[in-house]
Structure formats: structure tokens, C-alpha cells
Design a protein around this motif. Structure first.
Motif, PDB file in Angstrom:
ATOM      1  N   LEU A   1       5.561 -15.632  -6.919  1.00 10.93           N
ATOM      2  CA  LEU A   1       5.188 -15.654  -8.337  1.00 10.93           C
ATOM      3  C   LEU A   1       4.047 -14.664  -8.595  1.00 10.93           C
ATOM      4  CD1 LEU A   1       5.523 -17.051 -11.129  1.00 10.93           C
ATOM      5  CD2 LEU A   1       3.751 -18.646 -10.417  1.00 10.93           C
ATOM      6  N   ARG A   2       3.124 -14.652  -7.649  1.00  8.52           N
ATOM      7  CA  ARG A   2       1.971 -13.757  -7.734  1.00  8.52           C
ATOM      8  C   ARG A   2       2.434 -12.297  -7.894  1.00  8.52           C
ATOM      9  NH1 ARG A   2      -0.682 -10.878  -3.734  1.00  8.52           N
ATOM     10  NH2 ARG A   2      -2.826 -10.463  -4.344  1.00  8.52           N
ATOM     11  N   SER A   3       3.401 -11.900  -7.056  1.00  5.52           N
ATOM     12  CA  SER A   3       3.900 -10.516  -7.121  1.00  5.52           C
ATOM     13  C   SER A   3       4.630 -10.274  -8.431  1.00  5.52           C
ATOM     14  CB  SER A   3       4.875 -10.235  -5.981  1.00  5.52           C
ATOM     15  OG  SER A   3       4.254 -10.484  -4.768  1.00  5.52           O
ATOM     16  N   GLU A   4       5.434 -11.251  -8.837  1.00  6.34           N
ATOM     17  CA  GLU A   4       6.218 -11.048 -10.057  1.00  6.34           C
ATOM     18  C   GLU A   4       5.302 -10.880 -11.269  1.00  6.34           C
ATOM     19  OE1 GLU A   4       9.919 -12.637 -10.287  1.00  6.34           O
ATOM     20  OE2 GLU A   4       9.877 -13.159 -12.423  1.00  6.34           O
ATOM     21  N   ILE A   5       4.271 -11.715 -11.340  1.00  3.74           N
ATOM     22  CA  ILE A   5       3.370 -11.631 -12.502  1.00  3.74           C
ATOM     23  C   ILE A   5       2.560 -10.333 -12.462  1.00  3.74           C
ATOM     24  CG2 ILE A   5       1.350 -12.693 -13.580  1.00  3.74           C
ATOM     25  CD1 ILE A   5       2.576 -15.404 -13.022  1.00  3.74           C
ATOM     26  N   ALA A   6       2.154  -9.926 -11.262  1.00  3.99           N
ATOM     27  CA  ALA A   6       1.380  -8.680 -11.147  1.00  3.99           C
ATOM     28  C   ALA A   6       2.199  -7.506 -11.668  1.00  3.99           C
ATOM     29  CB  ALA A   6       0.982  -8.446  -9.697  1.00  3.99           C
ATOM     30  N   GLU A   7       3.473  -7.518 -11.330  1.00  2.00           N
ATOM     31  CA  GLU A   7       4.377  -6.447 -11.769  1.00  2.00           C
ATOM     32  C   GLU A   7       4.519  -6.497 -13.286  1.00  2.00           C
ATOM     33  OE1 GLU A   7       8.095  -4.035 -10.696  1.00  2.00           O
ATOM     34  OE2 GLU A   7       6.370  -4.595  -9.517  1.00  2.00           O
ATOM     35  N   GLU A   8       4.770  -7.713 -13.786  1.00  2.00           N
ATOM     36  CA  GLU A   8       5.012  -7.890 -15.213  1.00  2.00           C
ATOM     37  C   GLU A   8       3.800  -7.496 -16.048  1.00  2.00           C
ATOM     38  OE1 GLU A   8       7.227 -11.574 -15.675  1.00  2.00           O
ATOM     39  OE2 GLU A   8       6.000 -11.833 -17.483  1.00  2.00           O
ATOM     40  N   LEU A   9       2.619  -7.848 -15.577  1.00  2.00           N
ATOM     41  CA  LEU A   9       1.415  -7.563 -16.352  1.00  2.00           C
ATOM     42  C   LEU A   9       0.777  -6.232 -15.938  1.00  2.00           C
ATOM     43  CD1 LEU A   9      -0.291 -11.102 -16.480  1.00  2.00           C
ATOM     44  CD2 LEU A   9       1.407 -10.104 -18.003  1.00  2.00           C
ATOM     45  N   SER A  10       1.504  -5.455 -15.136  1.00  2.00           N
ATOM     46  CA  SER A  10       1.001  -4.160 -14.656  1.00  2.00           C
ATOM     47  C   SER A  10      -0.427  -4.278 -14.118  1.00  2.00           C
ATOM     48  CB  SER A  10       1.025  -3.113 -15.772  1.00  2.00           C
ATOM     49  OG  SER A  10       2.297  -3.025 -16.312  1.00  2.00           O
ATOM     50  N   LEU A  11      -0.617  -5.226 -13.225  1.00  2.00           N
ATOM     51  CA  LEU A  11      -1.951  -5.414 -12.661  1.00  2.00           C
ATOM     52  C   LEU A  11      -2.269  -4.378 -11.577  1.00  2.00           C
ATOM     53  CD1 LEU A  11      -2.186  -9.320 -12.342  1.00  2.00           C
ATOM     54  CD2 LEU A  11      -2.899  -7.843 -14.214  1.00  2.00           C
ATOM     55  N   ILE A  12      -1.237  -3.621 -11.168  1.00  2.00           N
ATOM     56  CA  ILE A  12      -1.463  -2.657 -10.089  1.00  2.00           C
ATOM     57  C   ILE A  12      -1.644  -1.274 -10.689  1.00  2.00           C
ATOM     58  CG2 ILE A  12      -0.495  -1.644  -8.005  1.00  2.00           C
ATOM     59  CD1 ILE A  12       1.243  -4.194  -7.805  1.00  2.00           C
ATOM     60  N   LYS A  13      -2.786  -0.670 -10.386  1.00  2.00           N
ATOM     61  CA  LYS A  13      -3.021   0.693 -10.890  1.00  2.00           C
ATOM     62  C   LYS A  13      -2.103   1.655 -10.163  1.00  2.00           C
ATOM     63  CE  LYS A  13      -7.935   0.628 -11.667  1.00  2.00           C
ATOM     64  NZ  LYS A  13      -8.622   0.375 -10.430  1.00  2.00           N
ATOM     65  N   PRO A  14      -1.428   2.569 -10.877  1.00  2.69           N
ATOM     66  CA  PRO A  14      -0.587   3.532 -10.177  1.00  2.69           C
ATOM     67  C   PRO A  14      -1.423   4.450  -9.284  1.00  2.69           C
ATOM     68  CG  PRO A  14      -0.555   3.927 -12.564  1.00  2.69           C
ATOM     69  CD  PRO A  14      -1.421   2.735 -12.327  1.00  2.69           C
ATOM     70  N   HIS A  15      -0.768   5.040  -8.317  1.00  2.00           N
ATOM     71  CA  HIS A  15      -1.401   5.969  -7.360  1.00  2.00           C
ATOM     72  C   HIS A  15      -2.542   5.319  -6.592  1.00  2.00           C
ATOM     73  CE1 HIS A  15       0.878   8.603  -9.840  1.00  2.00           C
ATOM     74  NE2 HIS A  15       0.029   8.564 -10.831  1.00  2.00           N
ATOM     75  N   THR A  16      -2.465   4.004  -6.363  1.00  2.00           N
ATOM     76  CA  THR A  16      -3.485   3.391  -5.525  1.00  2.00           C
ATOM     77  C   THR A  16      -2.810   2.923  -4.244  1.00  2.00           C
ATOM     78  OG1 THR A  16      -3.109   1.326  -6.678  1.00  2.00           O
ATOM     79  CG2 THR A  16      -5.024   2.603  -7.358  1.00  2.00           C
ATOM     80  N   TYR A  17      -3.553   2.917  -3.172  1.00  2.00           N
ATOM     81  CA  TYR A  17      -2.985   2.565  -1.876  1.00  2.00           C
ATOM     82  C   TYR A  17      -3.787   1.449  -1.248  1.00  2.00           C
ATOM     83  CZ  TYR A  17      -0.353   6.630  -2.815  1.00  2.00           C
ATOM     84  OH  TYR A  17       0.493   7.500  -3.439  1.00  2.00           O
ATOM     85  N   ASP A  18      -3.047   0.555  -0.641  1.00  2.00           N
ATOM     86  CA  ASP A  18      -3.660  -0.638  -0.077  1.00  2.00           C
ATOM     87  C   ASP A  18      -3.094  -0.768   1.331  1.00  2.00           C
ATOM     88  OD1 ASP A  18      -4.930  -3.244  -0.180  1.00  2.00           O
ATOM     89  OD2 ASP A  18      -2.910  -4.061  -0.272  1.00  2.00           O
ATOM     90  N   LEU A  19      -3.917  -0.443   2.323  1.00  2.00           N
ATOM     91  CA  LEU A  19      -3.437  -0.448   3.702  1.00  2.00           C
ATOM     92  C   LEU A  19      -4.218  -1.473   4.511  1.00  2.00           C
ATOM     93  CD1 LEU A  19      -2.486   2.392   2.686  1.00  2.00           C
ATOM     94  CD2 LEU A  19      -2.886   3.205   4.978  1.00  2.00           C
ATOM     95  N   LEU A  20      -3.528  -2.295   5.235  1.00  2.00           N
ATOM     96  CA  LEU A  20      -4.218  -3.234   6.106  1.00  2.00           C
ATOM     97  C   LEU A  20      -3.307  -3.670   7.250  1.00  2.00           C
ATOM     98  CD1 LEU A  20      -3.724  -6.726   5.124  1.00  2.00           C
ATOM     99  CD2 LEU A  20      -3.772  -5.286   3.145  1.00  2.00           C
ATOM    100  N   TRP A  21      -3.936  -4.191   8.278  1.00  2.00           N
ATOM    101  CA  TRP A  21      -3.171  -4.813   9.356  1.00  2.00           C
ATOM    102  C   TRP A  21      -3.132  -6.308   9.121  1.00  2.00           C
ATOM    103  CZ3 TRP A  21      -0.769  -1.678  12.693  1.00  2.00           C
ATOM    104  CH2 TRP A  21      -1.328  -0.452  13.024  1.00  2.00           C
ATOM    105  N   VAL A  22      -1.981  -6.921   9.275  1.00  2.00           N
ATOM    106  CA  VAL A  22      -1.938  -8.374   9.405  1.00  2.00           C
ATOM    107  C   VAL A  22      -1.789  -8.638  10.899  1.00  2.00           C
ATOM    108  CG1 VAL A  22      -0.632 -10.465   8.918  1.00  2.00           C
ATOM    109  CG2 VAL A  22      -1.040  -8.815   7.114  1.00  2.00           C
ATOM    110  N   VAL A  23      -2.706  -9.451  11.452  1.00  2.00           N
ATOM    111  CA  VAL A  23      -2.727  -9.675  12.896  1.00  2.00           C
ATOM    112  C   VAL A  23      -2.644 -11.169  13.207  1.00  2.00           C
ATOM    113  CG1 VAL A  23      -4.080  -7.587  13.351  1.00  2.00           C
ATOM    114  CG2 VAL A  23      -5.259  -9.735  12.927  1.00  2.00           C
ATOM    115  N   ASP A  24      -2.525 -11.455  14.491  1.00  2.00           N
ATOM    116  CA  ASP A  24      -2.525 -12.856  14.946  1.00  2.00           C
ATOM    117  C   ASP A  24      -1.415 -13.689  14.329  1.00  2.00           C
ATOM    118  OD1 ASP A  24      -4.722 -12.145  16.323  1.00  2.00           O
ATOM    119  OD2 ASP A  24      -6.180 -13.249  15.118  1.00  2.00           O
TER     120      ASP A  24
END
Ligand code: ASP
Length: 580
Positions: A403-426
Motif C-alpha cells: 500500500l505504501r508503494s502504491e500511495i507513493a506512486e499515486e501521490l508522486s511522493l518520489i522526486k524524479p531523477h533521485t536515487y536510493d541505494l542501500l544494502w539489505v543484509v542479514d
């Protein structure tokens, strides 16, 4: 028609520096406008587009239509009115010779970056679709990423090795594509789901650092980011700790982002534990470019008189600011379809309007509970919260995460041309298979449990963590891997927990288990999904945009129609009878 092409330059590379020069170019007619004695043609080659001006009463002009190939010679002039939509828009070629190289059938759709042609028809005529500069650019990006990988890995002592495509089945968890053997009727090769076991044997062989741009084959249901054959940048190393290995890989990622889109990736990348990713973002591939974090609100309702909440083991919520008024009934219904996918009845909705909580379930909350909810969720006017409850934590987490992703998309909460890089570990070592309910490896059965958990393997297998990591880019799993088991005893214990019989092990990968007995170095590695990496860098969410000849959603290649039926004779040779 001619065979000798005259070419001094590529269309898209000409600039105002070339004004006054006589040049020859060759390319496809992408557009043409006829203004009586003047004919304007946009000519396209693999580098881009340039405008040609043809004075039809001064030179001989062949018949010119869209997608015809022309070889044009002329002088570069500065244009009176530049075209801001073209990179070469400040100049044009004043033609003094126009030679027709080839004619073309009228294409079934107009070949331009902006198109309203349906994807089906574009995929059927993929060779025309690929003429669209935006698509060609995706493949230039893809090739550049591969080149950077070669450079970086070569500079860090990696050896590129090819491993077989005609292979035995490997345990990556998907269904295999099988290839029947003509010489050994009834026996099959499997197209590799990944080079996993081969690359581990290369570590046994002492290569120390291996890589391969490897095609992988998995017979799975297709999605927007999944294809049955795809490419991995596959890597394996010996003698490195997890941290040393991740640092080495971060260098590669940094170089790729810098040299493709000139973006500076700050190192070291953030490392988030799997448990945090799932509990706070509701996903093992969290996109942390927007907030909407999951908040545990069970403790507020520990003495609730509301049976639904009192009996639910887990209750969590996400808050969306300033969305209460805009969240219509219709939207709520569509979100609830999503809830069902995660075996949740619905997302319960509470709004904060006129200084108080509103919503159908509020009547079940005591004043104290309402007060605590407002403060825990930090509610302000026009905020809305979505609540999920269940006795299965996974459903609550992943249900709210989706739901979180769907709403973020719908409300354009993500700025274009931004990058979010991380490791998920363990990651946990094991999980319960959703289909069979049986214990299965989260990654694959050769993944090494963390040293501290070794004594819990048999007693609490689901509480055992592993040396595994995924690299997440903008919410995509762009790669993943882990350290491997290198001692026979641990490997045997894992096989036993997974319920693999001795006979089965021997049959399936006895040859691999045997190899581990001959001085296996501690080793580990990962694979990057080349397509997903390219998608992120090209800012597309359609994997078909970065594969030259992709399959459609039903697994068919629309250009060639593969898979196709074969001759009776071929089947006979293979000893195969088809049961329709
Ligand atoms: N073979 C693994 C995969 O394809 C990657 C790895 O563990 O290196 O997911």
C-alpha cells in the motif's frame, strides 16, 4: 540504388562547429515536410537526427518517404529558427546530392520517441520499434554498464569465465527450462537459472575472483520487471569477509553511476537489516525515498474491548499526511483489492478531521486509545491512517508495504531523477514456503549461516540468520548474493534440515558436494541483474525497454512467435511424444 555509401559524419554528432563544412551522411527518413520547392527531411542514424533541406528545383530528388534510406551530401548551415527538440537543432544540411539507398514498406506505426502505438504491435515489429532513439539509447546505456563492469572487474583481478548453458538443474528456486538430449534419450539438460554451482567450483579450482556476464533462464510467471531469459553480472570471490566483499562491489556501483549518469554515489552505502526493512518499510526491497513508515500500534490496543483488535496478534499502521479529504471511497475500494492479495480483509481507515478522529471503527476505541493513536501517529488535520491487523506478521508488513508503494506512486511522493541505494543484509537462512508450508532456503541451500547461529540450526531454524545481502536501488532488487558454506559438516546439516535425502543429494548435486571436499576456500559472491540496473539508470519501469527482443507477458517472442511447434521428425529423434 548504390552500394558505395559516402559518409563523413554521423547525423547526431554534427554541431555548430561544423557550419560551412561539406558533409555526407546516411540514414533513415524519420520525417518529411514538403513546402513546394523546399523539402525538409529529418534523417536518422544510430547517433541521432539532423534536418536536411532539399531545394527541389535545384537538384535531382528521388522519391522520398518515411523510413527510406538516403545518402545525402551537402553544406552545414546555421538555421534561422533553431529546433529546441533536436540536439542538432541549430544547424541543417543544405543538400546538393540526395541518393536513394533503399526504399521501405510503410511501417505499421510512426517511428518516434513519443508514440501511442500499442506495445503488442511495437513488439511484433521490434526492429522498427528499436529505431526509436529513446530505445536505442537504453541499449547504449546497457552496453556502457557492461563495459564498465569489464573494466572495473578486470582492474580488480577478476577473471571472466564462461560456464555452460547446457547444464544440470540448479537450485535457485524457480522452474527449469529443459533441453532434451538426442544422444541420451529421456535425459535432459537444464538451462541454468544462474551459474551458481559452476562459479563455486571455480573457487574450489583456485581462480579466486571470477565474473561472467551470464544469461540465466527461469520458467516463472512474468512481471513488469521479470523475463524468462535475462542477464546477470555474476561474481564470486574467495577469502573475503562480507564487509570486504560489499566494499569491493560498492566501488563498481559507484563507477557505474558516475560514468553513465554522472551521479556521485556516496559510500559506504547504508546497510539495513532485513528485519528493519520488513518491519519499517513492509518490504525486503524498501524504497526509502519517501517516508510512510509502518508503525506498530498493537500496544495501544492491548486492553481493547474491540474484539477484532483484541484478538489480532499484530496491528500496524501507516500515516499519509493531508490525504484524508482526497481518499475517496473508490480509492479505498481499490486499496482493499491489494489488501486481499496479502490475506488481509481490508485496510481499516481512520481520518483526523476537525480536530478529531473519524471513521467507522472509531466507536470501538476508548478515549484513551484515541488519544494514544493521535500522539503515536502524530496526526494533524486532514491526515489519514491505514491500519492492518492479522495473526501473521508477514501479511501485515507486506500488506502495508504494498500500500505504501502504491500511495507513493499515486501521490508522486518520489522526486524524479533521485536515487536510493542501500544494502539489505542479514536475511533469515530459511523461510516457510508459501505454497507447500515446508522449510526452504531464503536464498539457496549453499548459503552460509552466521557463525553465532550455528548451534540453533536444528532447534530454531527460522531464527537463524545468514551471510546474505541484496542491493536495492529505488525499490528494485538490483542484485543479491551471499557467503557460501565451505565445510562439509554444515552443508550436510543444512541438507538434512531441508529434508534432502542422501539419494536425492547424490542424484541432484552429488558432483558438487564432492567438489567441496577438496580444499574449498571460504568464498562468496553475488549477481547483479543487468536489466534491473539498466532500468534504474534509464528511469524506466518496464524491463522490455532494456531487452532487445523480449517476450510478452505470456512468454511468447512476438517477433519470431517462439515457442513454436517442431517437426514430427525432430521429436522422433529426441524420443519425445507430445501429450496435448
Ligand atoms: N546465484 C544467485 C542468484 O542468482 C546469486 C548469488 O548468490 O551469487 O540469485
Amino acid at each position: 540504388m548504390i552500394l558505395n555509401i559516402k559518409r563523413t559524419d554521423y547525423c547526431g554528432e554534427l554541431s555548430t562547429n561544423d557550419i560551412g563544412r561539406e558533409v555526407s551522411v546516411v540514414g533513415w527518413v524519420s520525417k518529411r515536410r514538403n513546402l513546394g520547392s523546399l523539402l525538409f527531411v529529418d534523417l536518422r542514424d544510430s547517433s541521432g537526427i539532423i534536418q536536411i533541406i532539399i531545394k527541389t528545383d535545384e537538384i535531382e530528388v528521388p522519391d522520398i518517404r518515411n523510413e527510406y534510406i538516403l545518402n545525402v551530401t551537402g553544406k552545414i548551415n546555421k538555421k534561422d529558427v533553431p529546433n529546441p527538440n533536436l540536439k542538432t537543432g541549430e544547424i541543417e544540411i543544405d543538400a546538393n546530392e540526395v541518393i536513394l539507398v533503399n526504399t521501405a514498406k510503410q511501417p505499421p506505426f510512426i517511428i518516434a520517441d513519443k508514440t501511442d502505438a500499442l506495445e503488442d504491435i511495437r513488439l511484433k515489429y521490434r526492429y522498427l520499434d528499436l529505431r526509436r532513439p529513446a530505445l536505442l539509447n537504453n541499449f547504449k546505456m546497457r552496453a556502457k554498464i557492461v563495459k564498465i563492469c569489464h573494466e572495473y572487474l578486470d582492474a580488480h583481478r577478476f577473471i571472466e569465465v564462461e560456464t555452460p548453458y547446457l547444464a544440470p538443474s540448479t537450485p535457485e528456486g524457480a522452474r527449469d527450462y529443459l533441453v532434451p538430449s538426442r544422444l541420451h534419450k529421456g535425459s535432459f539438460y537444464a538451462l541454468p537459472q544462474s551459474p551458481q554451482l559452476y562459479k563455486q567450483m571455480l573457487m574450489v579450482a583456485g581462480f579466486e575472483r571470477y565474473y561472467q556476464i551470464a544469461r540465466c533462464f527461469r520458467d516463472e510467471d512474468l512481471r513488469a520487471d521479470r523475463q524468462p531469459d535475462f542477464t546477470q553480472v555474476d561474481i564470486e570471490t574467495s577469502f573475503l569477509t562480507q564487509d570486504q566483499f560489499l566494499t569491493l562491489m560498492e566501488g563498481l556501483i559507484q563507477k557505474i553511476f558516475k560514468e553513465t549518469i554522472n551521479y556521485d554515489v556516496k559510500l559506504p552505502l547504508r546497510r539495513m537489516k532485513y528485519d528493519e526493512a520488513v518491519n519499517v518499510y513492509g518490504s525486503d526491497k524498501p524504497d526509502t525515498r519517501f517516508d510512510l513508515k509502518l508503525v506498530d500500534i498493537k500496544s495501544i490496543f492491548s486492553n481493547s474491548t474491540f474484539e477484532t483488535f483484541a484478538s489480532a496478534k499484530y496491528i500496524k499502521a501507516i500515516k499519509v499526511e493531508n490525504f484524508a479529504k482526497d481518499c475517496s471511497r473508490k480509492k479505498q475500494d481499490s486499496y482493499n483489492l491489494l489488501a486481499k492479495k496479502f490475506k488481509l480483509n481490508s485496510y481499516m481507515i481512520v481520518k483526523f478531521e476537525g480536530g478529531a478522529l473519524t471513521g467507522g471503527i472509531i466507536k470501538h476505541f476508548s478515549e484513551e486509545e484515541q488519544k494514544q493513536l493521535i500522539s503515536t501517529m502524530d496526526l494533524h488535520e486532514n491526515d489519514i491512517i491505514f491500519i492492518a491487523h492479522s495473526n501473521i506478521l508477514r501479511n501485515v508488513n507486506f500488506g502495508l508495504g504494498a500500500l505504501r508503494s502504491e500511495i507513493a506512486e499515486e501521490l508522486s511522493l518520489i522526486k524524479p531523477h533521485t536515487y536510493d541505494l542501500l544494502w539489505v543484509v542479514d536475511f533469515p537462512l530459511f523461510e516457510k514456503s508459501e505454497e507447500t508450508g515446508e522449510i526452504t532456503p531464503c536464498h539457496h541451500p549453499f548459503t552460509r549461516p552466521v557463525d553465532e547461529d550455528l548451534d540453533k540450526l536444528e532447534s530454531e531454524p527460522y531464527n537463524v540468520y545468514s551471510y546474505t545481502y541484496d542491493i536495492i536501488m529505488n525499490g528494485y532488487e538490483a542484485g543479491g548474493g551471499g557467503l557460501r558454506i565451505y565445510d562439509q559438516e554444515t552443508q550436510d546439516r543444512i541438507f538434512k534440515i531441508l529434508g534432502f535425502s542422501e539419494e536425492n543429494i547424490q542424484k541432484k548435486f552429488g558432483w558438487f558436494v564432492e567438489s567441496l571436499k577438496y580444499g574449498t576456500p571460504p568464498h562468496g559472491g553475488m549477481a547483479f541483474g543487468l536489466e534491473r540496473l539498466t532500468m534504474v539508470l534509464c528511469e524506466t519501469n518496464n524491463i522490455r525497454d532494456v531487452i532487445a527482443f523480449p517476450k510478452n507477458l505470456s512468454g511468447v517472442c512476438p517477433v519470431t512467435n517462439a515457442p513454436v511447434e517442431v517437426d514430427e521428425e525432430q521429436l522422433k529423434e529426441l524420443g519425445i511424444k507430445i501429450d496435448k
